[in-house]
Design an enzyme around this catalytic site. Sequence first.
Site, PDB file in Angstrom:
ATOM      1  N   ASP A  67     128.484 -98.350  -5.296  1.00 21.64           N
ATOM      2  CA  ASP A  67     128.036 -97.442  -4.253  1.00 21.64           C
ATOM      3  C   ASP A  67     126.674 -97.900  -3.735  1.00 21.64           C
ATOM      4  OD1 ASP A  67     128.334 -94.809  -2.811  1.00 21.64           O
ATOM      5  OD2 ASP A  67     126.440 -94.444  -3.845  1.00 21.64           O
ATOM      6  N   THR A 100     127.403 -96.476   3.389  1.00 22.20           N
ATOM      7  CA  THR A 100     126.024 -96.925   3.128  1.00 22.20           C
ATOM      8  C   THR A 100     125.934 -98.446   3.075  1.00 22.20           C
ATOM      9  OG1 THR A 100     126.410 -96.631   0.753  1.00 22.20           O
ATOM     10  CG2 THR A 100     125.366 -94.813   1.927  1.00 22.20           C
ATOM     11  N   THR A 101     126.904 -99.080   2.443  1.00 24.16           N
ATOM     12  CA  THR A 101     126.896-100.544   2.369  1.00 24.16           C
ATOM     13  C   THR A 101     127.044-101.146   3.760  1.00 24.16           C
ATOM     14  OG1 THR A 101     127.848-100.485   0.149  1.00 24.16           O
ATOM     15  CG2 THR A 101     128.006-102.562   1.350  1.00 24.16           C
ATOM     16  N   ASP A 393     132.848 -89.143  -2.225  1.00 23.46           N
ATOM     17  CA  ASP A 393     132.971 -89.882  -0.960  1.00 23.46           C
ATOM     18  C   ASP A 393     134.215 -89.438  -0.196  1.00 23.46           C
ATOM     19  OD1 ASP A 393     130.656 -91.280  -1.404  1.00 23.46           O
ATOM     20  OD2 ASP A 393     131.640 -93.105  -2.110  1.00 23.46           O
TER      21      ASP A 393
END
Length: 555
Positions: A67, A100-101, A393
């Site tokens: 994550d 986010t990545t 998520d």
Amino acid sequence: MQQYGGGPEMQAGIYREGTEKTGGRDALSNNIAAGKAVAAVIRTTLGPQGMDKMLVDSIGDVVITNDGVTILQEMAIEHPAAKMMVGIAKTQDDEAGDGTTTAVLLAGELLKTAEALIDQDLHPTVIVQGYRMAQEKAASILDELSFAVGPEEREILTRIASTAMTGKGAETTKEYLADLIVEAVSLITDDEGHADVTNIRIEKKVGGSADDAEIIEGIVIDKERLHPSMPGSVTDAEILLLNAAIEMRKTEIDAEITITRPEELDGYLAQEEEMQREMVGRIIASGADVVFCQKGIDEFAEKILAQAGIFAVRRMKKSDMETIAEATGASIVSSLDAISGDDLGRAGMVGEKRLSGERMVVISGCRNPHAVTIVVRGGTSHVADELGLAVEDGLRAVGATLDDKKAVAGGGAVEIELSRRLSAYGSGIGGREQLAIDAFATALEAIPRTLAENAGLDPIDMLAALRTAHEQGMTTAGLDPDAEGAVDMREAGVIEPLRIKAQAISSAAEAAAMILRIDEIIASSGTGGMPSEEEMAAMQAMGGMGGMGGGMPMM
């Protein structure tokens, strides 16, 4: 070396002793290197074949995750530009719940393509202007590429939840978990089709497997009743939330009680018991038959509560107390003297149940009917934690979709189509801004390229196949690692909320623009200063790594 901004050097003595100042191209290169290094750290975690990172803190605690925001928050990052990249991840997580990545990786690529333009003597302000034009155009194109999704389309919502959990340790059971997620969200969806997924709690337990996950309509607390003589369950419960100990207070100073005769000891103990009876008496007088105490309850008070038929739990977490308060309408009382019937909350049932082989407290029939809990289980604490993150998520992805009622194809399909259309848009703009718009379009291709790299495929071949498919009108064609080629992502069920993509592109563009506009760094003594040459070399090396990430750079 070309200098940007600045002007005549300030007179000596204006800075505090020990202050370090870096200006012009050196400052810009320093910041770009830091941003690229952060993006490189999490690059290998992207996609269904993404790898995990093992993070070990100073006391030896281990976190294993892929994550993006968790990785960056656990890293000891000091460089100010690198901290901006962490801020991107946090903003993305707060606003969209996933991606986010993608956001950090895009920001790193935008800095990388900007660096190439700066090497060609294109001024940073021109690049920033072009990036902003591309960002605005991308937002309108994204809206065109999206399609409507409503709460009744459960199959699509399940696919969205499954996509959000892909590559996060839930591969073998993601279809089952996705069904649970959609079912849980449907229980809290209002008449207008909106769902506040913060009402859904995730309780993680060690033991069993991911297949043992289940939904409980109510709040599940990982606690047991305090005494076996207490009722196993209470219907039409009157709930008291107490942030005060039900036990004798210890004196703030050292004190000594001298007892010389047995009857004096008996008298002292009797007085202590009477004081505790008085404490419990206030609870009984309020009408409460369930007590959740954030602090301690001693043994004698336990017995009195049990005799009164009161269900009690002690050492509650603050977050659990706040959740119960919101669900039942109870007020958290901080003093035994302040207890009144008006502070009590209400629930249809409070009781101890055996869930997945362990005893837990379940609160159901709450005043807020949207209280739901998903119990997630894993063979180890690390597995349970990672499954919990995956489910979170999935929940937030489904919630974002229902709020906006829009979704897009995943698997790099959106990025390839945006890249193609932005290139055409830049050709119509012309001038130096076109170079920046083209650079923005190139940066977007980093997402499908990284997906291919992490799956062990040839990124050049995969990008060529995707470009060909999109030029032929397949706007939803993305990368399928199993098929090793371009596949219609919408038909394959790889679907993501529009918000995740829109927020990722927006956050990445804004962060890149902010970094590119910095032409001088002034670091006061005691703030950690600028990284040493060795640390910057480590950052540069990290930017070129294509493997697991190796050791974390000191930033």
